[in-house]
Design a protein around this motif. Structure first.
Motif, mmCIF file in Angstrom:
data_model
loop_
_atom_site.group_PDB
_atom_site.id
_atom_site.type_symbol
_atom_site.label_atom_id
_atom_site.label_comp_id
_atom_site.label_asym_id
_atom_site.label_seq_id
_atom_site.Cartn_x
_atom_site.Cartn_y
_atom_site.Cartn_z
ATOM 1 N N GLN A 1 0.874 -1.293 -0.006
ATOM 2 C CA GLN A 1 -0.008 0.084 0.156
ATOM 3 C C GLN A 1 1.098 1.217 0.129
ATOM 4 N N TYR A 2 0.395 2.197 -0.552
ATOM 5 C CA TYR A 2 1.199 3.436 -0.736
ATOM 6 C C TYR A 2 0.063 4.780 -0.378
ATOM 7 N N GLY A 3 0.859 5.878 0.343
ATOM 8 C CA GLY A 3 0.081 6.757 0.816
ATOM 9 C C GLY A 3 0.638 8.206 0.567
ATOM 10 N N TYR B 1 8.908 7.142 4.503
ATOM 11 C CA TYR B 1 8.567 8.365 3.803
ATOM 12 C C TYR B 1 9.144 8.847 2.463
ATOM 13 N N SER B 2 8.870 8.509 1.452
ATOM 14 C CA SER B 2 9.443 8.745 0.044
ATOM 15 C C SER B 2 9.901 10.108 -0.095
ATOM 16 N N THR B 3 10.903 10.388 -0.895
ATOM 17 C CA THR B 3 11.305 11.582 -1.174
ATOM 18 C C THR B 3 10.663 12.087 -2.214
ATOM 19 N N MET B 4 10.274 11.250 -3.217
ATOM 20 C CA MET B 4 9.395 11.576 -4.448
ATOM 21 C C MET B 4 8.538 10.521 -4.828
ATOM 22 N N CYS B 5 7.515 10.657 -5.549
ATOM 23 C CA CYS B 5 6.649 9.789 -5.932
ATOM 24 C C CYS B 5 5.783 10.400 -7.192
ATOM 25 N N GLY B 6 6.220 9.835 -8.251
ATOM 26 C CA GLY B 6 5.566 10.251 -9.551
ATOM 27 C C GLY B 6 3.991 9.625 -9.677
ATOM 28 N N HIS B 7 3.964 8.441 -9.327
ATOM 29 C CA HIS B 7 2.564 7.942 -9.561
ATOM 30 C C HIS B 7 1.281 8.872 -8.684
ATOM 31 N N ALA B 8 2.026 8.946 -7.223
ATOM 32 C CA ALA B 8 1.010 9.875 -6.519
ATOM 33 C C ALA B 8 0.992 11.298 -6.896
ATOM 34 N N PHE C 1 16.992 7.973 -5.379
ATOM 35 C CA PHE C 1 18.059 6.877 -6.143
ATOM 36 C C PHE C 1 17.667 5.522 -6.199
ATOM 37 N N TYR C 2 17.733 5.389 -7.473
ATOM 38 C CA TYR C 2 17.564 3.905 -7.988
ATOM 39 C C TYR C 2 18.781 3.289 -8.592
ATOM 40 N N VAL C 3 18.748 2.011 -8.339
ATOM 41 C CA VAL C 3 19.615 1.029 -9.265
ATOM 42 C C VAL C 3 18.928 0.638 -10.211
ATOM 43 N N LEU D 1 19.440 4.883 -0.883
ATOM 44 C CA LEU D 1 18.869 4.112 -2.129
ATOM 45 C C LEU D 1 17.571 3.560 -1.742
ATOM 46 N N TYR D 2 16.412 4.144 -2.757
ATOM 47 C CA TYR D 2 15.211 3.744 -2.530
ATOM 48 C C TYR D 2 14.911 2.674 -3.065
ATOM 49 N N GLY D 3 15.458 1.890 -4.259
ATOM 50 C CA GLY D 3 14.809 0.619 -4.754
ATOM 51 C C GLY D 3 15.777 0.199 -5.860
ATOM 52 N N VAL E 1 11.100 -2.183 -7.515
ATOM 53 C CA VAL E 1 10.991 -2.715 -6.181
ATOM 54 C C VAL E 1 11.841 -2.036 -5.058
ATOM 55 N N PHE E 2 10.800 -1.276 -4.312
ATOM 56 C CA PHE E 2 11.394 -0.088 -3.436
ATOM 57 C C PHE E 2 11.347 -0.579 -2.102
ATOM 58 N N ALA E 3 11.778 0.230 -0.952
ATOM 59 C CA ALA E 3 11.424 0.184 0.177
ATOM 60 C C ALA E 3 11.684 -1.268 0.749
ATOM 61 N N ILE F 1 6.206 -3.556 -4.216
ATOM 62 C CA ILE F 1 6.027 -3.681 -5.743
ATOM 63 C C ILE F 1 5.379 -2.526 -6.177
ATOM 64 N N ASP F 2 6.030 -1.727 -6.850
ATOM 65 C CA ASP F 2 5.109 -0.668 -7.894
ATOM 66 C C ASP F 2 4.520 -1.238 -8.939
ATOM 67 N N ARG F 3 3.150 -0.926 -8.768
ATOM 68 C CA ARG F 3 2.119 -1.691 -9.627
ATOM 69 C C ARG F 3 2.328 -0.721 -11.010
ATOM 70 N N SER F 4 2.683 0.637 -10.919
ATOM 71 C CA SER F 4 2.998 1.489 -12.150
ATOM 72 C C SER F 4 4.350 1.315 -12.454
ATOM 73 N N PRO F 5 4.796 2.020 -13.773
ATOM 74 C CA PRO F 5 6.071 1.919 -14.275
ATOM 75 C C PRO F 5 6.857 2.936 -13.592
ATOM 76 N N CYS F 6 6.472 3.540 -12.452
ATOM 77 C CA CYS F 6 7.181 4.385 -11.301
ATOM 78 C C CYS F 6 7.696 5.385 -11.960
ATOM 79 N N GLY F 7 7.049 6.804 -11.617
ATOM 80 C CA GLY F 7 7.444 7.925 -12.204
ATOM 81 C C GLY F 7 8.830 8.681 -11.972
ATOM 82 N N SER F 8 9.341 8.508 -10.540
ATOM 83 C CA SER F 8 10.537 8.917 -10.145
ATOM 84 C C SER F 8 11.449 7.961 -10.961
ATOM 85 N N GLY F 9 11.176 6.720 -11.010
ATOM 86 C CA GLY F 9 12.325 5.770 -11.723
ATOM 87 C C GLY F 9 12.366 6.048 -13.241
HETATM 88 O O1 LIG Z 1 5.953 6.643 -9.288
HETATM 89 C C1 LIG Z 1 6.639 6.707 -8.447
HETATM 90 O O2 LIG Z 1 7.639 7.576 -8.361
HETATM 91 C C2 LIG Z 1 6.767 5.810 -7.044
HETATM 92 N N1 LIG Z 1 5.736 4.553 -7.031
HETATM 93 C C3 LIG Z 1 6.116 3.957 -5.912
HETATM 94 C C4 LIG Z 1 7.591 4.143 -5.716
HETATM 95 C C5 LIG Z 1 7.982 5.718 -6.429
HETATM 96 O O3 LIG Z 1 7.773 6.466 -5.171
#
Ligand SMILES: O=C(O)[C@H]1NCC[C@@H]1O
Length: 379
Positions: free
Chosen positions: A69-71, A96-103, A199-201, A256-258, A278-280, A284-292
């Motif tokens: 779950q994400y909030g 607590y994420s630093t950025m989230c594109g999908h949200a 930050f992502y690998v 490193l976030y994921g 795959v973060f935190a 599992i991000d169901r979206s393609p991950c905006g910040s990624g």
């Molecule tokens: O879209 C994103 O950027 C986010 N989705 C879950 C992990 C990232 O924070």
């Protein structure tokens, strides 16, 4: 759908609008959070982490939520005069994420439809509204297509994507190599590290010894474990020193976030690629991950694989409704004193995708409930 009116009617409890973006949930906390202290967004992020983390667990964990779950929390008052609104994000692990594109994409729609902003946003001639959403990593301009109802209310257009422009995103390190244990065998793995607000690998499935079918959603358990192991290895390796934002003001972003596993189709002719973020804690991000997507595009630009304006398309393990991404301009990163970090070629990436409403929730907590503080079952 007048969801906000629905939530206004409810008096007690934590009030939430449920949305998803390309399948990835955002539980938007609209009301019911105690005061969040701090004079800027990073201080407020620290405050919720140190003092109010029990609320995150009650909102995101079972029995109300689940491991993935994400909030997002909309702050009562913005913390930056240049922004229209300030928000915090939350997930399953440290919190607590630093950025989230999908949200951000979901919030773009919600902030229009809820009449939450004062003064109300004014669309341009084409009906597009630009909102400056302050996230922990910085201000993210977000573009929402709108229409006006027959009774004069401004509403988001559900048929058109919301897009946002990333904070300066950059390549951190390319062609890094580490030996890791995969399925009981030692393997030398090559990967890149990028920043897109977090930050992502970034690693191709083939580097891990998998074919691209591992990115299909029917059984992700093994690949999620491998991605999480790789994140943990990198956190303990020499590369952790590279995970450092050049601006000293942003030192709280230095983790490193994921890990994002890709199909290796970087810069393909059609611009399309599938990836799994795959973060935190194995989330599992169901979206393609905006910040990624921002981090991937910044790496592609730094490697000379894509040029400014080249449209790319990213899909997640769900396939289908993905995110677009394109580099819109080069920028330099400034330090708190305003001095530019010259050696760093950063880019702004525009990411677009669609979000949908899926519910309205009011959570209640019974004091005698032994599971009131939430739990997570792992499979
Ligand atoms: O879209 C994103 O950027 C986010 N989705 C879950 C992990 C990232 O924070």
């Amino acid at each position: 759908m007048e969801l906000y009116a629905e939530i206004e009617k409810r008096e007690n409890g934590i009030k939430i609008i449920e949305m998803h973006t390309a399948g990835e949930p955002t539980r938007i906390v609209v009301k019911g959070y105690p005061p969040i202290l701090g004079s800027n967004i990073l201080e407020k992020r620290r405050y919720v982490k140190d003092n109010l983390d029990w609320i995150r667990k009650r909102i995101l964990f079972e029995p109300r939520g689940h491991k993935d779950q994400y909030g997002a929390i909309i702050l009562d008052e913005k913390t930056n005069s240049e922004a229209d609104v300030s928000v915090l994000f939350m997930h399953n692990a440290e919190g607590y994420s630093t950025m989230c594109g999908h949200a951000t994409i979901a919030l773009g729609r919600f902030l229009i439809d809820s009449d939450h902003l004062y003064p109300p946003p004014i669309p341009d001639d084409s009906g597009k509204v630009t909102l400056k959403i302050e996230c922990p990593c910085g201000i993210v301009p977000t573009f929402i297509h709108t229409y006006t109802t027959s009774s004069g209310q401004l509403r988001s257009n559900p048929n058109l994507p919301v897009s946002f422009q990333s904070v300066p995103s950059f390549s951190v390190a390319v062609d890094c190599v580490l030996e890791i244990l995969i399925n009981g065998r030692r393997k030398s793995v090559k990967f890149d590290i990028g920043f897109g607000g977090a930050f992502y690998v970034i690693v191709a499935a083939s580097e891990l010894g998998f074919d691209n079918s591992c990115l299909d959603s029917n059984d992700l358990s093994l690949i999620v474990k491998v991605a999480n192991d790789l994140s943990n290895h990198v956190r303990q390796s020499k590369y952790v020193g590279n995970i450092r934002h050049p601006s000293s003001e942003h030192s709280e972003l230095n983790f490193l976030y994921g890990t994002i596993i890709t199909d290796g189709r970087d810069g393909s002719e059609d611009g399309g690629s599938r990836n799994l973020c795959v973060f935190a804690d194995c989330e599992i991000d169901r979206s393609p991950c905006g910040s990624g997507v921002s981090a991937r595009m910044a790496l592609l630009y730094a490697k000379g694989i894509v040029e400014i304006g080249k449209p790319c398309y990213y899909e997640s393990a769900l396939g289908g409704d993905g995110f677009t991404g394109k580099v819109v301009r080069e920028v330099s990163i400034c330090d708190v004193d305003g001095s530019e970090k010259e050696n760093l070629r950063a880019v702004v990436v525009e990411v677009g995708g669609k979000a949908y409403y899926c519910g309205v929730s009011t959570f209640v907590i019974e004091e005698n409930d032994p599971y009131k503080n939430g739990f997570i079952i792992r499979t």
